[in-house]
Enzyme design. Structure first.
Site, PDB file in Angstrom:
ATOM      1  N   ILE A 155      13.675   0.978  42.975  1.00 39.14           N
ATOM      2  CA  ILE A 155      13.591   1.827  44.161  1.00 39.14           C
ATOM      3  C   ILE A 155      14.920   1.745  44.901  1.00 39.14           C
ATOM      4  CG2 ILE A 155      12.424   2.217  46.352  1.00 39.14           C
ATOM      5  CD1 ILE A 155       9.922   1.125  45.149  1.00 39.14           C
ATOM      6  N   LEU A 211      13.538   5.390  48.746  1.00 37.20           N
ATOM      7  CA  LEU A 211      13.177   5.218  50.147  1.00 37.20           C
ATOM      8  C   LEU A 211      14.303   5.826  50.977  1.00 37.20           C
ATOM      9  CD1 LEU A 211      12.024   1.466  50.216  1.00 37.20           C
ATOM     10  CD2 LEU A 211      10.588   3.428  50.782  1.00 37.20           C
ATOM     11  N   SER A 218       5.771   9.121  47.611  1.00 39.69           N
ATOM     12  CA  SER A 218       5.099   7.955  47.028  1.00 39.69           C
ATOM     13  C   SER A 218       5.957   6.706  46.968  1.00 39.69           C
ATOM     14  CB  SER A 218       4.621   8.285  45.616  1.00 39.69           C
ATOM     15  OG  SER A 218       5.686   8.263  44.702  1.00 39.69           O
ATOM     16  N   GLU A 219       7.275   6.843  47.116  1.00 43.06           N
ATOM     17  CA  GLU A 219       8.170   5.685  47.123  1.00 43.06           C
ATOM     18  C   GLU A 219       8.007   4.821  45.878  1.00 43.06           C
ATOM     19  OE1 GLU A 219       7.240   4.025  50.948  1.00 43.06           O
ATOM     20  OE2 GLU A 219       8.318   5.604  52.011  1.00 43.06           O
ATOM     21  N   GLY A 220       7.877   5.502  44.720  1.00 48.10           N
ATOM     22  CA  GLY A 220       7.783   4.801  43.443  1.00 48.10           C
ATOM     23  C   GLY A 220       6.372   4.526  42.983  1.00 48.10           C
TER      24      GLY A 220
END
Length: 335
Positions: free
Chosen positions: A70, A164, A305-307
């Site tokens: 991320i 992010l 979803s940030e990964g």
């Protein structure tokens, strides 16, 4: 004497990409074709298993060391133009939550036995405001791409990429508009937490960026540095590094698709080792993926979803590998 420019090494890599092992992929397709079941009955599970075999080079694919990467960055356009309901300080808080093990991505990684790396890309130093300045200079963008390549350092057999960054959906829209064409309104739509007035400001910011940078955006890597950001550059580097090492990649989120679009514009075969994990509620992501000829594997209705989407789909990839191996083991041996 002509000195090499920072992007030259990346352009060179993009001209000499390794190919996948088509024989391994065909071996998996043959296994499913010979199985005692209706042809194609397992749908995309068969496609995933063949893709994994092609890029792992193993006719009986397996996932033993999957990694989630991320990339977190902050953007000057988010500081100046009120394009997000959150302040840029929220990016650092999200990184800290991941470090403490309390984010959603931590739990999905535990559930699917995935490694997790979170890359803090100078959060204290937002990029330039893309409406009136370049996000990065060429040297800084190239250095961030090189840093992103470290995502595969230490080895992995599946890389899941997320992001992010407060305001980075607007930056993704600007980058997609630069690569795929169109105006801000074509790439901005209903998104998590943004009302109609904020959506209008986001589209205006994209249009201002396109007008300011003008003809420079015809070069994909130049577009990346001018209207992208650090997480976008790092994601592009990670995708490229994975390709050079023949590591399959799951892409998750609008920024990842935007960064992938840059590589595709340089070399249309550069994403052959990638699948799109999910489509978010950002309409621009689905549009860009369609332009790339990539169909997301799932739609979970996520805003950003940030990964998490890629980490969840990694479980599907593991299941696809086990399914292919199990079906192969059950087939009668040739006499």
């Amino acid at each position: 004497m002509t000195l090499a420019l920072p992007f030259d090494d990346f352009r060179s890599l993009l001209r000499q990409l390794p190919e996948g092992d088509e024989r391994a992929g065909e071996a998996v397709r043959s296994v499913f074709a010979r199985a005692d079941k209706p042809a194609g009955s397992l749908g995309r599970l068969e496609e995933i298993a063949a893709w994994l075999a092609t890029w792992s080079g193993r006719p009986q694919p397996a996932i033993r060391r999957a990694e989630v990467a991320i990339f977190a960055g902050n953007h000057g356009v988010a500081v100046s133009h009120d394009i997000s309901p959150r302040s840029i300080e929220a990016t650092a808080r999200a990184v800290e939550l991941c470090a403490a093990g309390g984010a959603a991505i931590n739990q999905i990684c535990l559930a699917n036995d995935l490694g997790l790396k979170v890359f803090d890309l100078a959060l204290h130093l937002p990029t330039g405001d893309i409406t009136s300045d370049a996000a990065l200079d060429e040297r800084g963008c190239a250095a961030t791409m090189a840093f992103g390549m470290e995502a595969v350092a230490g080895g992995a057999d599946l890389l899941c990429i997320g992001d992010l960054g407060v305001g980075n959906s607007t930056v993704a829209a600007a980058l997609c508009a630069a690569i795929h064409g169109g105006a801000g309104a074509d790439w901005i739509g209903p998104s998590s937490g943004a009302d109609a007035a904020m959506q209008a400001r986001k589209a205006e910011a994209v249009d201002a960026a396109l007008a300011f940078h003008g003809a420079h955006l015809g070069d994909p890597l130049e577009a990346l540095r001018r209207v992208g950001g650090r997480e976008f550059a790092a994601i592009a580097g990670a995708i490229l590094a994975a390709r050079m090492q023949k590591i399959p990649v799951l892409l998750d989120g609008y920024p990842a698709i935007a960064a992938a679009s840059v590589l595709h514009a340089e070399n249309p075969s550069s994403l052959d080792h990638c699948l799109v994990a999910q489509v978010t509620v950002e309409p621009g992501q689905a549009k860009a993926a369609a332009n790339l000829g990539m169909r997301p594997l799932v739609d979970l209705g996520m805003g950003h979803s940030e990964g998490v989407g890629a980490a969840l789909v990694a479980g599907f990839v593991k299941a696809a590998a086990l399914t292919a191996s199990g079906v192969a083991a059950a087939l009668p041996r040739a006499q």
